[in-house]
Design an enzyme around this catalytic site. Structure first.
Site, PDB file in Angstrom:
ATOM      1  N   ARG A  95       0.819  -1.212   0.000  1.00 53.76           N
ATOM      2  CA  ARG A  95       0.000   0.000   0.000  1.00 53.76           C
ATOM      3  C   ARG A  95       0.856   1.266   0.000  1.00 53.76           C
ATOM      4  O   ARG A  95       0.347   2.359  -0.133  1.00 53.76           O
ATOM      5  CB  ARG A  95      -0.768   0.049   1.291  1.00 53.76           C
ATOM      6  CG  ARG A  95      -2.195  -0.331   1.465  1.00 53.76           C
ATOM      7  CD  ARG A  95      -3.203  -0.220   0.491  1.00 53.76           C
ATOM      8  NE  ARG A  95      -4.489   0.019   1.080  1.00 53.76           N
ATOM      9  CZ  ARG A  95      -5.434  -0.916   1.257  1.00 53.76           C
ATOM     10  NH1 ARG A  95      -5.244  -2.138   0.879  1.00 53.76           N
ATOM     11  NH2 ARG A  95      -6.584  -0.588   1.780  1.00 53.76           N
ATOM     12  N   ARG A 129     -22.188  -0.220  -0.379  1.00 47.96           N
ATOM     13  CA  ARG A 129     -21.507  -1.518  -0.357  1.00 47.96           C
ATOM     14  C   ARG A 129     -21.933  -2.399   0.828  1.00 47.96           C
ATOM     15  O   ARG A 129     -22.123  -1.915   1.939  1.00 47.96           O
ATOM     16  CB  ARG A 129     -19.994  -1.284  -0.287  1.00 47.96           C
ATOM     17  CG  ARG A 129     -19.211  -2.556  -0.409  1.00 47.96           C
ATOM     18  CD  ARG A 129     -17.874  -2.283  -0.951  1.00 47.96           C
ATOM     19  NE  ARG A 129     -16.962  -1.824   0.096  1.00 47.96           N
ATOM     20  CZ  ARG A 129     -15.640  -1.801  -0.070  1.00 47.96           C
ATOM     21  NH1 ARG A 129     -15.117  -2.175  -1.223  1.00 47.96           N
ATOM     22  NH2 ARG A 129     -14.872  -1.379   0.895  1.00 47.96           N
ATOM     23  N   ARG A 162     -19.289  -2.671   6.063  1.00 45.37           N
ATOM     24  CA  ARG A 162     -17.972  -2.666   6.699  1.00 45.37           C
ATOM     25  C   ARG A 162     -17.824  -1.492   7.657  1.00 45.37           C
ATOM     26  O   ARG A 162     -18.293  -0.391   7.382  1.00 45.37           O
ATOM     27  CB  ARG A 162     -16.881  -2.574   5.620  1.00 45.37           C
ATOM     28  CG  ARG A 162     -16.527  -3.912   5.050  1.00 45.37           C
ATOM     29  CD  ARG A 162     -15.596  -3.825   3.893  1.00 45.37           C
ATOM     30  NE  ARG A 162     -14.458  -2.935   4.054  1.00 45.37           N
ATOM     31  CZ  ARG A 162     -13.396  -2.953   3.267  1.00 45.37           C
ATOM     32  NH1 ARG A 162     -13.328  -3.836   2.277  1.00 45.37           N
ATOM     33  NH2 ARG A 162     -12.404  -2.117   3.435  1.00 45.37           N
ATOM     34  N   ARG A 173      -9.588   7.104   3.606  1.00 42.09           N
ATOM     35  CA  ARG A 173      -9.000   6.029   2.796  1.00 42.09           C
ATOM     36  C   ARG A 173      -8.682   6.506   1.386  1.00 42.09           C
ATOM     37  O   ARG A 173      -7.649   6.152   0.820  1.00 42.09           O
ATOM     38  CB  ARG A 173      -9.946   4.816   2.770  1.00 42.09           C
ATOM     39  CG  ARG A 173      -9.925   4.060   4.096  1.00 42.09           C
ATOM     40  CD  ARG A 173     -11.178   3.249   4.321  1.00 42.09           C
ATOM     41  NE  ARG A 173     -11.328   2.191   3.357  1.00 42.09           N
ATOM     42  CZ  ARG A 173     -12.508   1.728   2.938  1.00 42.09           C
ATOM     43  NH1 ARG A 173     -13.633   2.251   3.370  1.00 42.09           N
ATOM     44  NH2 ARG A 173     -12.552   0.744   2.086  1.00 42.09           N
TER      45      ARG A 173
HETATM   46  P1  AMP Z   1      -9.043  -3.119   2.086  1.00 44.27           P
HETATM   47  O1  AMP Z   1     -10.012  -4.224   2.324  1.00 44.27           O
HETATM   48  O2  AMP Z   1      -7.923  -3.514   1.181  1.00 44.27           O
HETATM   49  O3  AMP Z   1      -9.720  -1.843   1.649  1.00 44.27           O
HETATM   50  O4  AMP Z   1      -8.357  -2.801   3.508  1.00 44.27           O
HETATM   51  C1  AMP Z   1      -9.134  -2.378   4.604  1.00 44.27           C
HETATM   52  C2  AMP Z   1      -8.258  -1.693   5.636  1.00 44.27           C
HETATM   53  O5  AMP Z   1      -7.262  -2.606   6.130  1.00 44.27           O
HETATM   54  C3  AMP Z   1      -7.455  -0.493   5.131  1.00 44.27           C
HETATM   55  O6  AMP Z   1      -8.225   0.713   5.123  1.00 44.27           O
HETATM   56  C4  AMP Z   1      -6.323  -0.441   6.160  1.00 44.27           C
HETATM   57  O7  AMP Z   1      -6.785   0.071   7.392  1.00 44.27           O
HETATM   58  C5  AMP Z   1      -6.027  -1.925   6.372  1.00 44.27           C
HETATM   59  N1  AMP Z   1      -5.037  -2.435   5.395  1.00 44.27           N
HETATM   60  C6  AMP Z   1      -5.243  -3.325   4.374  1.00 44.27           C
HETATM   61  N2  AMP Z   1      -4.120  -3.565   3.696  1.00 44.27           N
HETATM   62  C7  AMP Z   1      -3.155  -2.814   4.285  1.00 44.27           C
HETATM   63  C8  AMP Z   1      -1.776  -2.604   4.025  1.00 44.27           C
HETATM   64  N3  AMP Z   1      -1.152  -3.220   3.006  1.00 44.27           N
HETATM   65  N4  AMP Z   1      -1.084  -1.763   4.845  1.00 44.27           N
HETATM   66  C9  AMP Z   1      -1.704  -1.137   5.875  1.00 44.27           C
HETATM   67  N5  AMP Z   1      -2.999  -1.264   6.160  1.00 44.27           N
HETATM   68  C10 AMP Z   1      -3.733  -2.096   5.381  1.00 44.27           C
END
Ligand code: AMP
Length: 221
Positions: A95, A129, A162, A173
């Site tokens: 990320r 969502r 979520r 985000r």
């Molecule tokens: P996502 O489902 O990919 O949108 O991830 C949901 C949340 O998980 C993000 O908003 C972050 O808080 C955390 N997260 C997921 N992947 C990462 C990553 N590679 N590094 C840091 N935080 C992460």
């Protein structure tokens, strides 16, 4: 690129709501390439109530990135060298540049898929969502409603919103994506492994586009 296209290490990028999780799951199921979603790993730990889950919950629910040290550690426990050799899809990791460089040190990346949508479209999609509380399948109240009402079509699990799909977490985000994740995309663009697809199209067209750019399918364009 590796000889066997199914044994590629593939990263999926896209703004929240771009459908990267859904598309990664499609490719994973159809071509038998395992997938690892960093967000799903974190959400599982939060639901389990583990010590690690409690530690990361305050970041995830606020829409903040989990600190690199913690994140790299959990990914390293899930991502063996064998998996990298056999082929894997990573959704949501890396990320930021520090994570990308960490990943490179033990798992060279073959292809990076970027699903392009605008901020405006991301906001529209995130607002409706829904996610299955059991298997993680994605739905949308108006765009992709479950045929089973508020239950998952695949496993019957209850659909939930979520915790980080609140307006303030969504804003944060999107901001983090532009600030921290876009430089990673540019990094892979310079390396010549970036493949882009228009995420504004109908879901099956996006899917077909991804198969084509990854060289997984030659039939039917
Ligand atoms: P996502 O489902 O990919 O949108 O991830 C949901 C949340 O998980 C993000 O908003 C972050 O808080 C955390 N997260 C997921 N992947 C990462 C990553 N590679 N590094 C840091 N935080 C992460």
């Amino acid at each position: 690129m590796k000889q066997n296209r199914h044994s590629q290490v593939i990263l999926f990028f896209g703004l929240q709501g771009s459908g990267k999780g859904t598309q990664a799951a499609f490719i994973s199921r159809k071509f038998g390439i395992p997938t690892l979603s960093s967000g799903a790993v974190l959400r599982e730990e939060i639901v389990r109530g583990s010590k690690f889950g409690k530690l990361v919950a305050r970041f995830v629910t606020r829409g903040k990135l989990v600190p690199n040290g913690t994140m790299n550690k959990i990914i390293r426990t899930k991502l063996s060298a064998g998996l990298c050799r056999a082929g894997i899809i990573l959704d949501g990791y890396p990320r930021n540049l520090a994570q990308a460089k960490g990943l490179e040190s033990f798992c060279p990346v073959d292809s990076v898929v970027l699903i392009q949508i605008s901020d405006r479209e991301a906001l529209r999609r995130l607002r409706g969502r829904q996610i299955c509380s059991v298997c993680g399948e994605n739905y949308h109240a108006t765009e992709r409603p479950s045929k089973s009402g508020n239950l998952c079509e695949r496993c019957g699990g209850k659909l939930v919103i979520r915790a980080d799909d609140t307006p303030s977490a969504i804003r944060r985000r999107l901001h983090t994506y532009h600030k921290e994740t876009e430089p990673v995309i540019e990094y892979y663009r310079k390396k010549g492994v970036l493949l882009e697809v228009d995420g504004g199209q109908e879901i099956t067209l996006v899917n077909r586009g991804i198969e084509r750019i990854l060289g997984l399918s030659t039939a039917g364009g």
